[in-house]
Design a protein around this motif. Structure first.
Motif, PDB file in Angstrom:
ATOM      1  N   ASP A 129       0.786  -1.168   0.123  1.00 24.58           N
ATOM      2  CA  ASP A 129      -0.059   0.041   0.185  1.00 24.58           C
ATOM      3  C   ASP A 129       0.975   1.178  -0.053  1.00 24.58           C
ATOM      4  O   ASP A 129       0.326   2.432  -0.050  1.00 24.58           O
ATOM      5  N   ARG A 130       2.155   1.291  -0.464  1.00 18.10           N
ATOM      6  CA  ARG A 130       3.041   2.350  -0.349  1.00 18.10           C
ATOM      7  C   ARG A 130       3.996   1.997  -1.558  1.00 18.10           C
ATOM      8  O   ARG A 130       4.352   1.100  -1.876  1.00 18.10           O
ATOM      9  N   CYS A 131       4.462   3.238  -1.759  1.00 14.90           N
ATOM     10  CA  CYS A 131       5.667   3.373  -3.019  1.00 14.90           C
ATOM     11  C   CYS A 131       6.894   3.443  -2.131  1.00 14.90           C
ATOM     12  O   CYS A 131       6.877   4.115  -1.101  1.00 14.90           O
ATOM     13  N   ILE A 132       8.063   2.991  -2.467  1.00  9.71           N
ATOM     14  CA  ILE A 132       9.186   3.023  -1.752  1.00  9.71           C
ATOM     15  C   ILE A 132      10.402   3.649  -2.775  1.00  9.71           C
ATOM     16  O   ILE A 132      10.498   2.968  -3.960  1.00  9.71           O
ATOM     17  N   LYS A 133      11.315   4.250  -2.234  1.00  6.14           N
ATOM     18  CA  LYS A 133      12.406   4.719  -3.111  1.00  6.14           C
ATOM     19  C   LYS A 133      13.626   4.537  -2.110  1.00  6.14           C
ATOM     20  O   LYS A 133      13.593   5.003  -0.976  1.00  6.14           O
ATOM     21  N   THR A 134      14.645   3.749  -2.622  1.00  3.19           N
ATOM     22  CA  THR A 134      15.802   3.532  -1.673  1.00  3.19           C
ATOM     23  C   THR A 134      16.938   4.038  -2.447  1.00  3.19           C
ATOM     24  O   THR A 134      17.096   3.948  -3.625  1.00  3.19           O
ATOM     25  N   THR A 135      17.961   4.628  -1.675  1.00  2.00           N
ATOM     26  CA  THR A 135      19.345   5.023  -2.314  1.00  2.00           C
ATOM     27  C   THR A 135      20.358   4.295  -1.336  1.00  2.00           C
ATOM     28  O   THR A 135      20.240   4.275  -0.303  1.00  2.00           O
ATOM     29  N   GLY A 136      21.484   3.989  -1.979  1.00  2.00           N
ATOM     30  CA  GLY A 136      22.463   3.171  -1.430  1.00  2.00           C
ATOM     31  C   GLY A 136      23.803   3.373  -2.134  1.00  2.00           C
ATOM     32  O   GLY A 136      23.848   3.929  -3.526  1.00  2.00           O
ATOM     33  N   THR A 137      24.884   3.104  -1.556  1.00  2.00           N
ATOM     34  CA  THR A 137      26.319   3.190  -2.221  1.00  2.00           C
ATOM     35  C   THR A 137      27.006   1.879  -2.067  1.00  2.00           C
ATOM     36  O   THR A 137      26.986   1.169  -1.027  1.00  2.00           O
ATOM     37  N   PHE A 138      27.276   1.199  -3.013  1.00  2.00           N
ATOM     38  CA  PHE A 138      27.971   0.005  -3.294  1.00  2.00           C
ATOM     39  C   PHE A 138      29.086   0.141  -4.103  1.00  2.00           C
ATOM     40  O   PHE A 138      28.995   0.448  -5.244  1.00  2.00           O
ATOM     41  N   GLY A 139      30.410  -0.276  -3.803  1.00  2.00           N
ATOM     42  CA  GLY A 139      31.619  -0.045  -4.325  1.00  2.00           C
ATOM     43  C   GLY A 139      31.769   1.353  -5.003  1.00  2.00           C
ATOM     44  O   GLY A 139      32.393   1.542  -6.184  1.00  2.00           O
ATOM     45  N   GLY A 140      31.281   2.205  -4.224  1.00  2.00           N
ATOM     46  CA  GLY A 140      31.713   3.714  -4.514  1.00  2.00           C
ATOM     47  C   GLY A 140      30.683   4.117  -5.486  1.00  2.00           C
ATOM     48  O   GLY A 140      30.701   5.379  -5.983  1.00  2.00           O
ATOM     49  N   LYS A 141      29.618   3.477  -5.741  1.00  2.00           N
ATOM     50  CA  LYS A 141      28.502   3.831  -7.086  1.00  2.00           C
ATOM     51  C   LYS A 141      27.194   3.996  -6.165  1.00  2.00           C
ATOM     52  O   LYS A 141      26.793   3.211  -5.319  1.00  2.00           O
ATOM     53  N   SER A 142      26.536   5.254  -6.695  1.00  2.00           N
ATOM     54  CA  SER A 142      25.185   5.407  -6.071  1.00  2.00           C
ATOM     55  C   SER A 142      24.217   4.510  -6.772  1.00  2.00           C
ATOM     56  O   SER A 142      24.182   4.330  -8.097  1.00  2.00           O
ATOM     57  N   LEU A 143      23.086   3.887  -6.053  1.00  2.00           N
ATOM     58  CA  LEU A 143      22.075   3.065  -6.441  1.00  2.00           C
ATOM     59  C   LEU A 143      20.975   3.428  -6.097  1.00  2.00           C
ATOM     60  O   LEU A 143      20.676   4.079  -5.052  1.00  2.00           O
ATOM     61  N   VAL A 144      19.839   3.127  -6.779  1.00  2.00           N
ATOM     62  CA  VAL A 144      18.499   3.593  -6.565  1.00  2.00           C
ATOM     63  C   VAL A 144      17.573   2.504  -6.965  1.00  2.00           C
ATOM     64  O   VAL A 144      17.770   1.826  -8.021  1.00  2.00           O
ATOM     65  N   ALA A 145      16.620   2.199  -6.113  1.00  2.00           N
ATOM     66  CA  ALA A 145      15.692   1.148  -6.230  1.00  2.00           C
ATOM     67  C   ALA A 145      14.368   1.589  -5.908  1.00  2.00           C
ATOM     68  O   ALA A 145      14.184   2.453  -4.976  1.00  2.00           O
ATOM     69  N   LYS A 146      13.137   1.376  -6.924  1.00  2.00           N
ATOM     70  CA  LYS A 146      11.856   1.813  -6.649  1.00  2.00           C
ATOM     71  C   LYS A 146      10.782   0.578  -6.702  1.00  2.00           C
ATOM     72  O   LYS A 146      11.192  -0.112  -7.504  1.00  2.00           O
ATOM     73  N   GLY A 147       9.932   0.827  -6.121  1.00  2.00           N
ATOM     74  CA  GLY A 147       8.741  -0.234  -6.297  1.00  2.00           C
ATOM     75  C   GLY A 147       7.759   0.008  -5.354  1.00  2.00           C
ATOM     76  O   GLY A 147       7.252   1.171  -4.855  1.00  2.00           O
ATOM     77  N   CYS A 148       6.962  -1.021  -4.972  1.00  2.00           N
ATOM     78  CA  CYS A 148       5.861  -1.064  -4.023  1.00  2.00           C
ATOM     79  C   CYS A 148       6.088  -1.752  -2.732  1.00  2.00           C
ATOM     80  O   CYS A 148       7.034  -2.732  -2.873  1.00  2.00           O
ATOM     81  N   VAL A 149       5.660  -1.600  -1.468  1.00  2.00           N
ATOM     82  CA  VAL A 149       6.088  -2.192  -0.343  1.00  2.00           C
ATOM     83  C   VAL A 149       4.696  -2.089   0.593  1.00  2.00           C
ATOM     84  O   VAL A 149       4.024  -1.297   0.394  1.00  2.00           O
ATOM     85  N   SER A 150       4.698  -3.193   1.470  1.00  2.00           N
ATOM     86  CA  SER A 150       3.725  -2.922   2.619  1.00  2.00           C
ATOM     87  C   SER A 150       4.038  -2.050   3.330  1.00  2.00           C
ATOM     88  O   SER A 150       5.392  -1.862   3.900  1.00  2.00           O
TER      89      SER A 150
END
Length: 198
Positions: A129-150
C-alpha cells in the motif's frame, strides 16, 4: 510471602534463560525441504520465513527460514524481484514457508527502476500500500531502487546497512521518476540480505 518470592525468582530464571528456536534453511530451488531446527542467538526475538521471486530471462524462486532480530510480515515488489515475508515469535513457528509474493493487483501504481531508467511503473499487489524509494552506495557507486511495499516492511527498513535513504509514500506514482546509473538488482540484494541477516 517467601514462597511467592521464590516462585517469582524461579519464573524469572526459567524465562530469562529460554532461547527461541526457529527453522533454518535456504532453498535455491524454490523449496525449503531440508530445514533444520536452530537455537537463535541472543537478541533474536522472531522467526522468519521469506520467499523471493526474481523474474527475467531466468526466473528464480528462493525460500529462506531463519532467526530474526526485527522482522515484519508483508511484501515488496521491485518489478524484477518480489519478496514476501512471514514473521512470528514463538518456538518453531516458521515451519511453513512464506507464501509466494502476491500477484493480484490492488490498484496502486509506483515507479520502478529497470537499469538506468526509473520511469517504468509496476502494479502493486496484496498489502503493498506504499511506494518506496531507496538509495545506497555499493563499491563507490550510487544506486536507486523503487517499487511497492507493505507499510509494515517500510516502517522496519530504516537501519539497513549501505542504504542511506529509505522513503515511503502514499499515492500512485509518489516515488518520482528519474534516471539512475546502476542496476537496481544490487540494491535489492542489500534489502534482501537485511531480511536474511536480521
Amino acid at each position: 510471602m517467601d514462597l511467592q518470592i521464590s516462585v517469582f525468582l524461579l519464573f524469572i530464571l526459567f524465562t530469562a534463560g529460554h532461547s527461541l528456536s526457529c527453522y533454518e534453511c535456504m532453498g535455491l530451488t524454490g523449496s525449503c525441504a531440508d530445514q533444520k531446527l536452530k537455537t537463535c542467538p541472543a537478541g533474536s526475538s522472531q522467526c522468519l520465513s521469506l520467499t523471493t521471486v526474481t523474474q527475467g530471462p531466468i526466473s528464480v524462486k528462493v525460500k529462506v527460514k531463519d532467526c530474526a532480530v526485527d522482522c515484519q510480515s508483508g511484501s515488496m515488489n521491485f518489478g524484477v524481484s518480489k519478496v514476501s515475508t512471514s514473521c512470528c515469535n514463538t518456538d518453531q513457528c516458521n515451519v511453513q514457508d512464506a507464501p509466494d509474493p502476491p500477484n493480484t493487483p490492488n490498484g496502486r501504481i509506483c515507479y520502478q527502476c529497470d537499469g538506468q531508467n526509473c520511469s517504468n511503473t509496476v502494479s502493486c499487489s496484496g498489502t503493498e500500500d506504499r511506494c518506496i524509494k531507496t538509495t545506497g552506495t555499493f563499491g563507490g557507486k550510487s544506486l536507486v531502487a523503487k517499487g511497492c511495499v507493505s507499510k509494515s516492511i517500510c516502517d522496519a527498513t530504516s537501519f539497513i546497512p549501505n542504504v542511506k535513504g529509505v522513503s515511503c509514500c502514499e499515492g500512485n506514482l509518489c516515488n518520482g521518476a528519474q534516471s539512475v546509473t546502476q542496476s537496481v538488482l544490487f540494491l535489492c540484494c542489500s534489502l534482501l540480505s537485511y531480511f536474511l541477516m536480521h
